[in-house]
Scaffold this motif. Structure first.
Motif, PDB file in Angstrom:
ATOM      1  N   PHE A  17      25.807  -0.522 -36.969  1.00  0.00           N
ATOM      2  CA  PHE A  17      25.865   0.711 -37.747  1.00  0.00           C
ATOM      3  C   PHE A  17      24.428   1.177 -37.967  1.00  0.00           C
ATOM      4  N   LYS A  18      24.168   2.455 -37.749  1.00  0.00           N
ATOM      5  CA  LYS A  18      22.830   3.019 -37.959  1.00  0.00           C
ATOM      6  C   LYS A  18      22.948   4.312 -38.751  1.00  0.00           C
ATOM      7  N   LEU A  19      22.054   4.455 -39.692  1.00  0.00           N
ATOM      8  CA  LEU A  19      22.005   5.639 -40.542  1.00  0.00           C
ATOM      9  C   LEU A  19      20.564   6.137 -40.542  1.00  0.00           C
ATOM     10  N   PRO A  20      20.333   7.432 -40.293  1.00  0.00           N
ATOM     11  CA  PRO A  20      18.956   7.937 -40.285  1.00  0.00           C
ATOM     12  C   PRO A  20      18.220   7.594 -41.585  1.00  0.00           C
ATOM     13  N   ALA A  21      16.963   7.226 -41.467  1.00  0.00           N
ATOM     14  CA  ALA A  21      16.179   6.780 -42.615  1.00  0.00           C
ATOM     15  C   ALA A  21      16.101   7.827 -43.710  1.00  0.00           C
ATOM     16  N   ASP A  22      16.127   9.085 -43.364  1.00  0.00           N
ATOM     17  CA  ASP A  22      15.986  10.126 -44.381  1.00  0.00           C
ATOM     18  C   ASP A  22      17.246  10.333 -45.220  1.00  0.00           C
ATOM     19  N   ARG A  23      18.342   9.662 -44.901  1.00  0.00           N
ATOM     20  CA  ARG A  23      19.573   9.766 -45.692  1.00  0.00           C
ATOM     21  C   ARG A  23      19.529   8.937 -46.960  1.00  0.00           C
ATOM     22  N   ALA A  24      18.682   7.901 -46.998  1.00  0.00           N
ATOM     23  CA  ALA A  24      18.623   7.015 -48.160  1.00  0.00           C
ATOM     24  C   ALA A  24      17.174   6.745 -48.544  1.00  0.00           C
ATOM     25  N   THR A  25      16.917   6.724 -49.831  1.00  0.00           N
ATOM     26  CA  THR A  25      15.572   6.466 -50.319  1.00  0.00           C
ATOM     27  C   THR A  25      15.348   4.988 -50.617  1.00  0.00           C
ATOM     28  N   THR A  26      16.323   4.370 -51.312  1.00  0.00           N
ATOM     29  CA  THR A  26      16.117   2.990 -51.759  1.00  0.00           C
ATOM     30  C   THR A  26      17.108   1.972 -51.213  1.00  0.00           C
ATOM     31  N   SER A  27      18.344   2.397 -50.896  1.00  0.00           N
ATOM     32  CA  SER A  27      19.336   1.422 -50.430  1.00  0.00           C
ATOM     33  C   SER A  27      20.443   2.108 -49.638  1.00  0.00           C
ATOM     34  N   ALA A  28      21.043   1.331 -48.740  1.00  0.00           N
ATOM     35  CA  ALA A  28      22.185   1.807 -47.959  1.00  0.00           C
ATOM     36  C   ALA A  28      23.091   0.613 -47.674  1.00  0.00           C
ATOM     37  N   PHE A  29      24.403   0.854 -47.716  1.00  0.00           N
ATOM     38  CA  PHE A  29      25.397  -0.199 -47.500  1.00  0.00           C
ATOM     39  C   PHE A  29      26.493   0.331 -46.600  1.00  0.00           C
ATOM     40  N   VAL A  30      27.080  -0.560 -45.781  1.00  0.00           N
ATOM     41  CA  VAL A  30      28.289  -0.238 -45.035  1.00  0.00           C
ATOM     42  C   VAL A  30      29.434  -0.802 -45.855  1.00  0.00           C
ATOM     43  N   VAL A  31      30.347   0.054 -46.261  1.00  0.00           N
ATOM     44  CA  VAL A  31      31.490  -0.391 -47.051  1.00  0.00           C
ATOM     45  C   VAL A  31      32.766   0.105 -46.402  1.00  0.00           C
ATOM     46  N   GLY A  32      33.849  -0.645 -46.600  1.00  0.00           N
ATOM     47  CA  GLY A  32      35.098  -0.218 -45.998  1.00  0.00           C
ATOM     48  C   GLY A  32      36.238  -1.186 -46.226  1.00  0.00           C
ATOM     49  N   SER A  33      37.295  -0.947 -45.475  1.00  0.00           N
ATOM     50  CA  SER A  33      38.505  -1.753 -45.607  1.00  0.00           C
ATOM     51  C   SER A  33      38.260  -3.215 -45.240  1.00  0.00           C
ATOM     52  N   PHE A  34      37.280  -3.483 -44.409  1.00  0.00           N
ATOM     53  CA  PHE A  34      36.981  -4.841 -43.950  1.00  0.00           C
ATOM     54  C   PHE A  34      36.303  -5.695 -45.016  1.00  0.00           C
ATOM     55  N   ASN A  35      35.727  -5.064 -46.056  1.00  0.00           N
ATOM     56  CA  ASN A  35      35.083  -5.826 -47.121  1.00  0.00           C
ATOM     57  C   ASN A  35      35.577  -5.397 -48.510  1.00  0.00           C
ATOM     58  N   ASP A  36      36.801  -4.870 -48.543  1.00  0.00           N
ATOM     59  CA  ASP A  36      37.424  -4.430 -49.798  1.00  0.00           C
ATOM     60  C   ASP A  36      36.565  -3.413 -50.541  1.00  0.00           C
ATOM     61  N   TRP A  37      35.825  -2.598 -49.809  1.00  0.00           N
ATOM     62  CA  TRP A  37      34.987  -1.535 -50.362  1.00  0.00           C
ATOM     63  C   TRP A  37      33.948  -2.086 -51.343  1.00  0.00           C
ATOM     64  N   ASP A  38      33.485  -3.293 -51.064  1.00  0.00           N
ATOM     65  CA  ASP A  38      32.482  -3.961 -51.903  1.00  0.00           C
ATOM     66  C   ASP A  38      31.082  -3.586 -51.411  1.00  0.00           C
ATOM     67  N   SER A  39      30.383  -2.798 -52.185  1.00  0.00           N
ATOM     68  CA  SER A  39      29.081  -2.294 -51.751  1.00  0.00           C
ATOM     69  C   SER A  39      28.001  -3.373 -51.676  1.00  0.00           C
ATOM     70  N   ALA A  40      28.214  -4.510 -52.274  1.00  0.00           N
ATOM     71  CA  ALA A  40      27.195  -5.558 -52.256  1.00  0.00           C
ATOM     72  C   ALA A  40      27.261  -6.453 -51.025  1.00  0.00           C
ATOM     73  N   ARG A  41      28.359  -6.420 -50.276  1.00  0.00           N
ATOM     74  CA  ARG A  41      28.557  -7.399 -49.200  1.00  0.00           C
ATOM     75  C   ARG A  41      27.815  -7.097 -47.907  1.00  0.00           C
ATOM     76  N   HIS A  42      27.581  -5.850 -47.574  1.00  0.00           N
ATOM     77  CA  HIS A  42      26.953  -5.527 -46.290  1.00  0.00           C
ATOM     78  C   HIS A  42      25.813  -4.517 -46.462  1.00  0.00           C
ATOM     79  N   PRO A  43      24.697  -4.976 -47.063  1.00  0.00           N
ATOM     80  CA  PRO A  43      23.543  -4.082 -47.199  1.00  0.00           C
ATOM     81  C   PRO A  43      22.925  -3.807 -45.828  1.00  0.00           C
ATOM     82  N   MET A  44      22.373  -2.625 -45.688  1.00  0.00           N
ATOM     83  CA  MET A  44      21.681  -2.253 -44.459  1.00  0.00           C
ATOM     84  C   MET A  44      20.182  -2.494 -44.671  1.00  0.00           C
ATOM     85  N   LYS A  45      19.465  -2.706 -43.566  1.00  0.00           N
ATOM     86  CA  LYS A  45      18.017  -2.904 -43.628  1.00  0.00           C
ATOM     87  C   LYS A  45      17.324  -1.690 -43.033  1.00  0.00           C
ATOM     88  N   LEU A  46      16.226  -1.319 -43.642  1.00  0.00           N
ATOM     89  CA  LEU A  46      15.451  -0.196 -43.144  1.00  0.00           C
ATOM     90  C   LEU A  46      14.556  -0.664 -42.005  1.00  0.00           C
TER      91      LEU A  46
END
Length: 99
Positions: A17-46
């Motif tokens: 999963f890739k998200l343009p850097a300008d979309r987030a200032t401090t944090s970005a997460f992939v959330v969904g049905s695969f992780n019960d919409w838990d924002s802490a489980r799959h943080p993205m790295k810049l």
């Protein structure tokens, strides 16, 4: 942006999963049905060299998942390269990936 790659033996599909850097200032997460919409489980790295936030997650072939990106603790984004979209009860849409 999404990239899918099947493992050599076909037992899993690695999704990048890739998200343009300008979309987030401090944090970005992939959330969904695969992780019960838990924002802490799959943080993205810049990745400053590629100017994007990234996260690799492996799934079983044949799965269908719903997902979105949660950025800076409150804004939601869809990925333009999702396989499809589905309406939610919150008057928005979730991206769909067919794996």
């Amino acid at each position: 942006m999404i990239a899918k790659r099947r493992s050599p033996k076909g037992r899993s599909i690695r999704v990048t999963f890739k998200l343009p850097a300008d979309r987030a200032t401090t944090s970005a997460f992939v959330v969904g049905s695969f992780n019960d919409w838990d924002s802490a489980r799959h943080p993205m790295k810049l990745d400053r060299s590629r100017s994007c936030w990234t996260r690799n997650i492996s799934f079983k072939p044949g799965e269908t998942i719903e997902f979105r990106y949660l950025v800076d603790g409150g804004e939601w984004y869809n990925d333009e390269e999702a396989d499809a979209y589905v309406a939610t009860p919150f008057f928005s849409e979730n991206g769909i990936l067919e794996l």
